[in-house]
Design a protein around this motif. Sequence first.
Motif: not given
Length: 325
Positions: A1-22
């Motif tokens: 899951x840590x890896x997936x969160x990292x991937x999403x953050x790396x792919x998005x230049x803007x902020x990713x909301x905690x809600x979206x990650x959850x």
Amino acid sequence: MKGQILKMLLETEDYVSGQKLCESFGVSRTAVWKAVNQLKEEGYEIESVTKKGYRIVSSPDLVTKEAIEGKMNTKVLGRKVVYHEVVDSTNNIAKELSEQKDSHGTLCTAEIQNGGKGRRGRSFYSPAGSGIWMSLLLKPDMTPQAASMLTPLAALAVVRGILEEEKDLDLKIKWPNDIIYKKKKLCGILTEMGAEPDCIHYVVVGIGINVNTIEFPKEIQEVATSLYLATGKNTDRSSLICRIMKHFEEYYERFLEAKSLAPFVEEYNALLVNRGEEVKVSGSEELSGTALGINETGELLVETKEGVVPVLSGEVSVRGIYGYV
Ligand code: BTN
């Protein structure tokens, strides 16, 4: 899951909301917060802003599964990464994985190799934090002769991967598979395979690149160089790995269609370091002559007094008459 969160953050230049990650990963806010904290401990600089979410500010220079998979944009090759901090040799790790189903395309990386292998039984200097030590496991449906041609393709992919960011770097290939900058070695490639005479079980393409190395041990100072020494700046290793994999996959697909190096001969020969110069071949074959370039099976054509001789790579070393290159 840590890896997936990292991937999403790396792919998005803007902020990713905690809600979206959850919601994306079906986990609680606390789980997201813990994963973000772990990433921070690993060296990722992550900004968290109330009502906006998380944003990656900077990444550490790592060659871990998370760091690479988050940026890999190939179809198959290198999409699955197996990372170990310390190994004897990433080629050995890849060989072990060859027994597993669906392991075609797996990329093995390490921070340190304490038994890094070079060609002709040599060792390969692979210290921590400064290089790319990686092995790509392939299970191609081809003959062992054809598989040996994957090495020159890997050399081309490394050159293209580096030049994408460092356009003016005068890189050369020393046949069969060293990458050279100003007559010193920047990268070596060791391909090993498990095969019967007419059938391949696996091929492991092992690539070692001196990336951010500042200094080499005395014994190899005269013959080794790094991207850092060539450019004066640090290179992000995981990004370079992804660029190389992208190029290698493109070459690999074209090679599977062509079933020979014919489409790549011109490109390879344009980079050949001692083309048109006197070379000395030693090993299972011994001869001297002018290096003309490779042919469509990857042999080096050497013009000797007796005529043009095709030299098989195998255990052969080719040197210019004045030294390493
Ligand atoms: C050579 O220069 O003779 C070949 C060097 C190949 C080094 C790479 S590093 C990754 C992989 N693991 C190894 O043990 N060797 C290759």
